[in-house]
Design a protein around this motif. Structure first.
Motif, PDB file in Angstrom:
ATOM      1  N   GLU A   1      -7.013  -3.590  10.028  1.00  0.00           N
ATOM      2  CA  GLU A   1      -7.682  -4.778   9.503  1.00  0.00           C
ATOM      3  C   GLU A   1      -6.720  -5.820   8.941  1.00  0.00           C
ATOM      4  O   GLU A   1      -7.134  -6.925   8.606  1.00  0.00           O
ATOM      5  N   ALA A   2      -5.435  -5.487   8.819  1.00  0.00           N
ATOM      6  CA  ALA A   2      -4.459  -6.436   8.263  1.00  0.00           C
ATOM      7  C   ALA A   2      -4.376  -7.685   9.137  1.00  0.00           C
ATOM      8  O   ALA A   2      -4.422  -7.610  10.366  1.00  0.00           O
TER       9      ALA A   2
ATOM     10  N   ARG B   1      -7.222   2.466   8.865  1.00  0.00           N
ATOM     11  CA  ARG B   1      -8.198   1.374   8.825  1.00  0.00           C
ATOM     12  C   ARG B   1      -7.564   0.129   8.206  1.00  0.00           C
ATOM     13  O   ARG B   1      -7.768  -0.999   8.675  1.00  0.00           O
ATOM     14  N   TRP B   2      -6.769   0.326   7.148  1.00  0.00           N
ATOM     15  CA  TRP B   2      -6.088  -0.807   6.513  1.00  0.00           C
ATOM     16  C   TRP B   2      -5.135  -1.480   7.494  1.00  0.00           C
ATOM     17  O   TRP B   2      -5.077  -2.712   7.580  1.00  0.00           O
TER      18      TRP B   2
ATOM     19  N   GLY C   1      -0.163  -7.672   4.465  1.00  0.00           N
ATOM     20  CA  GLY C   1      -1.470  -8.078   4.967  1.00  0.00           C
ATOM     21  C   GLY C   1      -1.915  -9.455   4.521  1.00  0.00           C
ATOM     22  O   GLY C   1      -3.089  -9.807   4.668  1.00  0.00           O
TER      23      GLY C   1
ATOM     24  N   MET D   1       0.856  -1.191   0.000  1.00  0.00           N
ATOM     25  CA  MET D   1       0.000   0.000   0.000  1.00  0.00           C
ATOM     26  C   MET D   1       0.884   1.229   0.000  1.00  0.00           C
ATOM     27  O   MET D   1       1.557   1.527   0.974  1.00  0.00           O
TER      28      MET D   1
ATOM     29  N   ARG E   1      -5.783   4.711   5.550  1.00  0.00           N
ATOM     30  CA  ARG E   1      -4.531   3.984   5.845  1.00  0.00           C
ATOM     31  C   ARG E   1      -4.589   3.341   7.225  1.00  0.00           C
ATOM     32  O   ARG E   1      -4.184   2.184   7.407  1.00  0.00           O
TER      33      ARG E   1
END
Length: 273
Positions: free
Chosen positions: A27-28, A23-24, A137, A1, A21
């Motif tokens: 959640e990874a 949030r990513w 991720g 990313m 970013r």
């Protein structure tokens, strides 16, 4: 990313970008992920926190991290360890190429439990650079998995650097510290600060150490480093920086710098470029 943050984006656009970013990262699935970002000079990431600890590494440029407990300077070839859940904001001093490694708190025993600036060893720098090339991720195997495992195991071994500037909570001491940061000088004395705070020398010394964990002399030297490092990183002459900070001579400034960071200014800056 990946992305590059440009100066033409509005504040609301930048904030939405950062929310995506974060949030990513949250959640990874993997315990360790690496996120590269390019920031323009003077850009400020607003106060936030995340459930993962962060190793914030500046490949180039200087970063200032601020929390309620103080400020930390992150020059090139250094990193800041930010424990999970810590509210912090980040300010860019010059154009910054940042590489952040996000780690779940229980990924490894022995990870640092407090905020600190650390030196990035050649091995760790290579691991971070390699890690950003890997899929993020997702489940990793073979060489990719070994790189991330070694990166994680190197974190506890990074040498701590004296680049923290804790800020006292007592209003009298906080005002003195803010004034000093605005106009650093090596000539401030305990007696002078105690008088301005309305305290005896003994009371002032105890209170200052209790609230910052440092003596006034050490705190003052670190504040001078905070003022000097961004200017040196931008290529300003050592003589000008030393004299502007109130040092009587370049050797006096160099002695302080070497005592705090282990190398003279020119050698130190050459090593971080």
């Amino acid at each position: 990313m990946k992305n590059a943050l440009g100066p033409r984006l509005t504040d609301s656009e930048l904030f939405r970008l950062h929310e995506g970013r974060w949030r990513w990262v949250e959640e990874a699935d993997q315990p360790v992920v690496t996120l590269p970002t390019e920031y323009p000079d003077s850009y400020r990431v607003p106060r936030h926190h995340h459930s993962r600890s962060q190793l914030l590494h500046a490949l180039t440029g200087v970063v200032l991290v601020t929390t309620i407990n103080g400020r930390w300077m992150v020059p090139p070839d250094h990193a800041m360890w930010i424990p999970a859940g810590t509210d912090h904001s980040v300010e860019m001093l010059g154009d910054v190429a940042m590489r952040s490694v996000y780690v779940v708190p229980d990924a490894l025993s022995g990870l640092p439990e407090s905020l600190r600036v650390v030196g990035v060893t050649p091995l760790m720098r290579s691991l971070i650079i390699e890690s950003e090339k890997l899929p993020q991720g997702v489940e990793l195997e073979g060489r990719a998995a070994l790189i991330m495992q070694l990166l994680l195991h190197e974190v506890p071994h990074l040498p701590e650097r004296p680049l923290a500037l804790p800020l006292p909570t007592d209003p009298r001491l906080a005002a003195l510290c803010r004034n000093f940061v605005a106009a650093p000088s090596p000539h401030a004395t305990i007696d002078e600060w105690a008088r301005q705070a309305g305290l005896s020398r003994r009371s002032f010394t105890r209170l200052f150490h209790r609230q910052t964990g440092l003596t006034l002399s050490t705190w003052r030297q670190q504040a001078c480093l905070f003022a000097a490092l961004p200017r040196l990183a931008e290529g300003e002459p050592i003589t000008r920086v030393a004299l502007d900070l109130g040092y009587d001579s370049v050797p006096a400034f160099t002695t302080m710098f070497k005592r705090m960071l282990g190398a003279a200014p020119r050698a130190y800056m050459n090593a971080t470029r």
